[in-house]
Design an enzyme around this catalytic site. Structure first.
Site, short mmCIF file in Angstrom:
data_model
loop_
_atom_site.label_atom_id
_atom_site.label_comp_id
_atom_site.label_asym_id
_atom_site.label_seq_id
_atom_site.Cartn_x
_atom_site.Cartn_y
_atom_site.Cartn_z
N CYS A 130 0.81 -1.22 0.00
CA CYS A 130 0.00 0.00 0.00
C CYS A 130 0.85 1.27 0.00
O CYS A 130 0.55 2.23 -0.73
CB CYS A 130 -0.95 0.00 1.20
SG CYS A 130 -0.17 -0.38 2.78
N HIS B 130 -2.60 6.54 4.68
CA HIS B 130 -1.15 6.61 4.87
C HIS B 130 -0.62 7.96 4.37
O HIS B 130 -1.04 8.46 3.32
CB HIS B 130 -0.45 5.51 4.08
CG HIS B 130 -0.60 4.14 4.65
ND1 HIS B 130 -1.24 3.88 5.85
CD2 HIS B 130 -0.18 2.92 4.18
CE1 HIS B 130 -1.20 2.57 6.09
NE2 HIS B 130 -0.57 1.98 5.09
#
Length: 328
Positions: A128, A235
């Site tokens: 990711c 994130h």
């Protein structure tokens, strides 16, 4: 087309369903698979109720699956991906199992979609944190030739699954962690995945090696520090980049503004820059705080943010499936 989701009851698996519904892929028959523990669970998909089936070695042949999205862990992928491929199915795998296999393409659709054509039945979905980074880095590498990258990540607890999410929820109530080695509430933990002999974590090495593979450049100099932070989803990454070529900063920003899948938010006078809260539930990658690194000749700093469960996992896999349907 017959499409299956393997690991349909997990956090990423359920997001697969959501993204598939939104993007309306031309699915004739849909199947949801999971382990025996979750088999029998009822799921809604496109306003229809489905019963989760137990995955077995005959599943792909029996149901004539064309494309399977896997998010059921490395062990499941290692065992069942080759079985699926042998049955004529194309697997898009979200685990780290196949990412560095030289015979398996590692794909971010905005960056290297043509690599999909080299698949032998398995396509790997990158980490990711790598996905959002290379969406921002690829257009810059093409134009200015990247020499060195320094990654510092600030990764949400959702990246560790339901256990990570629960640790933050429970930690805010004063309860002990079960997933992480330390309390995450009110804390930052510079430790994602296991530590290796060189002092780096596996997550950090994933970012280094995956970036090189996706950008097709083994000569890149890359280092990384990955940190778990008390954020539920999204994130954030501080990325320092040094180029071989000179650049005009306004021109560089224009390059990013024109890049596929990227949204520039860079108006510091009005406090506009990417935020994890704003990126949540979106498919784009957001970049801001773009500024010259005055400590080197041709360097910049930038701040890159994305929803790690969507673009960092589910959406990227679905985009790969879309590309296959449209081009193969």
């Amino acid at each position: 087309m017959n499409l299956a989701v393997v690991g349909a009851t997990g956090m990423v698996g359920r997001t697969f369903l959501k993204v598939l519904e939104e993007r309306q892929l031309p699915i004739d028959n849909f199947y949801a698979f999971a382990s025996s523990r979750s088999a029998g669970t009822k799921l809604m998909f496109n306003n229809k109720e489905y019963t989760v089936l137990e995955l077995n070695e005959n599943s792909f042949k029996e149901y004539k699956i064309d494309i399977a999205l896997f998010s059921a862990g490395g062990g499941t992928s290692l065992k069942y991906s080759p079985i699926a491929a042998q049955s004529g199915c194309i697997v898009i795998d979200n685990s780290s199992t196949w990412r560095m296999d030289p015979s398996v393409p590692l794909v971010v659709t905005e960056v290297n979609p043509q690599d999909i054509l080299t698949n032998k039945g398995i396509i790997a979905n990158p980490n990711c944190s790598t996905i959002q980074a290379v969406v921002a880095l690829a257009p810059l590498h093409k134009k200015y030739e990247i020499k060195r990258i320094v990654y510092t990540t600030f990764q949400a607890v959702s990246g560790a699954g339901m256990g990570g999410w629960s640790d933050l929820e429970e930690g805010l109530k004063g309860n002990e962690p079960k997933k992480f080695p330390h309390q995450i509430a009110g804390n930052c933990i510079p430790h994602i995945d296991v530590f290796l002999d060189n002092g780096y974590t596996k997550e950090e090495i994933k970012m280094v090696e995956e970036t090189k593979k996706i950008l097709h450049d083994s000569n890149l100099k890359i280092t990384a520090t990955t940190v778990r932070v008390p954020v539920f989803n999204g994130h954030s990454e501080s990325i320092n980049v040094e180029f071989n070529k000179e650049f005009d900063l306004n021109e560089l920003k224009e390059c990013l503004e024109n890049a596929e899948g990227l949204i520039v938010q860079d108006d510091v006078k009005n406090n506009l820059y990417p935020l994890a809260l704003n990126a949540s539930d979106k498919d784009e990658v957001f970049v801001g705080r773009i500024r010259r690194d005055e400590s080197v000749e041709n360097g910049i700093n930038m701040w890159v943010v994305a929803d790690n469960i969507r673009k960092g996992a589910a959406t990227n896999a679905v985009q790969i499936a879309e590309w296959i349907i449209e081009n193969m």
